[in-house]
Design a protein around this motif. Structure first.
Motif, PDB file in Angstrom:
ATOM      1  N   GLN A   6       0.838  -1.198   0.000  1.00 31.09           N
ATOM      2  CA  GLN A   6       0.000   0.000   0.000  1.00 31.09           C
ATOM      3  C   GLN A   6       0.876   1.252   0.000  1.00 31.09           C
ATOM      4  OE1 GLN A   6      -1.409   1.500   3.703  1.00 31.09           O
ATOM      5  NE2 GLN A   6      -3.475   1.766   2.883  1.00 31.09           N
ATOM      6  N   LEU A  52      -5.394   6.293   7.081  1.00 30.52           N
ATOM      7  CA  LEU A  52      -4.663   5.056   6.793  1.00 30.52           C
ATOM      8  C   LEU A  52      -3.637   4.755   7.884  1.00 30.52           C
ATOM      9  CD1 LEU A  52      -4.178   5.511   2.952  1.00 30.52           C
ATOM     10  CD2 LEU A  52      -5.648   3.841   4.088  1.00 30.52           C
ATOM     11  N   GLN A  55      -5.462   3.403  10.869  1.00 25.59           N
ATOM     12  CA  GLN A  55      -5.898   2.023  10.638  1.00 25.59           C
ATOM     13  C   GLN A  55      -4.759   1.039  10.869  1.00 25.59           C
ATOM     14  OE1 GLN A  55      -7.608   1.761   6.721  1.00 25.59           O
ATOM     15  NE2 GLN A  55      -9.602   2.422   7.447  1.00 25.59           N
ATOM     16  N   ARG A  62      -6.310  -2.567  11.921  1.00 26.43           N
ATOM     17  CA  ARG A  62      -6.733  -3.553  10.916  1.00 26.43           C
ATOM     18  C   ARG A  62      -5.558  -4.467  10.567  1.00 26.43           C
ATOM     19  NH1 ARG A  62     -11.146  -1.732   7.405  1.00 26.43           N
ATOM     20  NH2 ARG A  62     -10.151  -3.033   5.851  1.00 26.43           N
ATOM     21  N   ARG A  64      -5.263  -5.686   7.483  1.00 26.92           N
ATOM     22  CA  ARG A  64      -4.947  -5.345   6.101  1.00 26.92           C
ATOM     23  C   ARG A  64      -5.410  -3.921   5.814  1.00 26.92           C
ATOM     24  NH1 ARG A  64      -3.395  -9.148   2.838  1.00 26.92           N
ATOM     25  NH2 ARG A  64      -3.573 -11.315   3.383  1.00 26.92           N
ATOM     26  N   ASP A  66      -7.263  -0.823   4.011  1.00 23.76           N
ATOM     27  CA  ASP A  66      -8.556  -0.630   3.369  1.00 23.76           C
ATOM     28  C   ASP A  66      -8.299  -0.269   1.904  1.00 23.76           C
ATOM     29  OD1 ASP A  66     -10.904   0.588   2.324  1.00 23.76           O
ATOM     30  OD2 ASP A  66     -11.557   1.112   4.345  1.00 23.76           O
ATOM     31  N   ARG A  67      -8.635  -1.174   1.012  1.00 23.92           N
ATOM     32  CA  ARG A  67      -8.327  -0.968  -0.412  1.00 23.92           C
ATOM     33  C   ARG A  67      -9.045   0.244  -0.984  1.00 23.92           C
ATOM     34  NH1 ARG A  67      -8.602  -7.147  -2.683  1.00 23.92           N
ATOM     35  NH2 ARG A  67      -6.819  -7.907  -1.515  1.00 23.92           N
ATOM     36  N   LEU A  69      -9.833   3.033   0.554  1.00 22.42           N
ATOM     37  CA  LEU A  69      -9.119   4.245   0.964  1.00 22.42           C
ATOM     38  C   LEU A  69      -7.801   4.386   0.214  1.00 22.42           C
ATOM     39  CD1 LEU A  69      -9.673   4.492   4.822  1.00 22.42           C
ATOM     40  CD2 LEU A  69     -10.725   5.836   3.011  1.00 22.42           C
ATOM     41  N   THR A  70      -7.151   3.269  -0.056  1.00 25.81           N
ATOM     42  CA  THR A  70      -5.906   3.320  -0.830  1.00 25.81           C
ATOM     43  C   THR A  70      -6.185   3.855  -2.227  1.00 25.81           C
ATOM     44  OG1 THR A  70      -5.023   1.451   0.427  1.00 25.81           O
ATOM     45  CG2 THR A  70      -3.941   1.972  -1.665  1.00 25.81           C
TER      46      THR A  70
END
Length: 89
Positions: A6, A52, A55, A62, A64, A66-67, A69-70
Motif C-alpha cells: 500500500q 490510513l 488504521q 486492521r 490489512r 482498506d483498499r 481508501l488506498t
C-alpha cells in the motif's frame, strides 16, 4: 506485506505529485508534506493519509489496509499531480 505494498503505491502517486517519501516514512509524515505543498487543495488527501496511518497503528488496528481508501488516496494524489505547481516561482 500488504501494508508495505500500500505504502509503495502511495509513495509512487505522491512522487508524481512532487512529494518525496522515503520507504521508512509513515503516512502521517506524508500528510504533513501534502499540506505544506498543496495547502487547502491537499487537505482531503492529507486526511485520508492520516486515516490510513490510524488504521495501521491505532489500538485495534486492521490486519490489512482498506483498499477503497488506498484507491481514493491514489486518485487524489493523481489529481494534485495534474494541477499547476502551487509553489511560487
Amino acid at each position: 506485506d500488504p501494508w508495505q505494498r500500500q505504502m509503495r503505491a502511495l509513495r509512487g502517486a505522491l512522487a508524481r505529485a512532487g512529494i518525496a517519501a522515503a520507504p521508512h516514512e509513515p503516512a502521517g509524515t506524508l500528510a504533513r508534506r501534502v499540506r505544506q505543498r498543496f495547502g487547502a487543495a491537499g487537505e482531503a488527501l492529507a486526511a485520508l493519509l492520516e486515516t490510513l496511518e490510524r488504521q495501521r497503528y491505532a489500538v485495534g488496528a486492521r490486519h490489512r489496509p482498506d483498499r477503497a481508501l488506498t484507491r481514493q488516496s491514489i486518485a487524489l494524489a493523481r489529481a494534485l499531480a495534474a494541477r499547476p505547481d502551487p509553489r511560487p516561482t
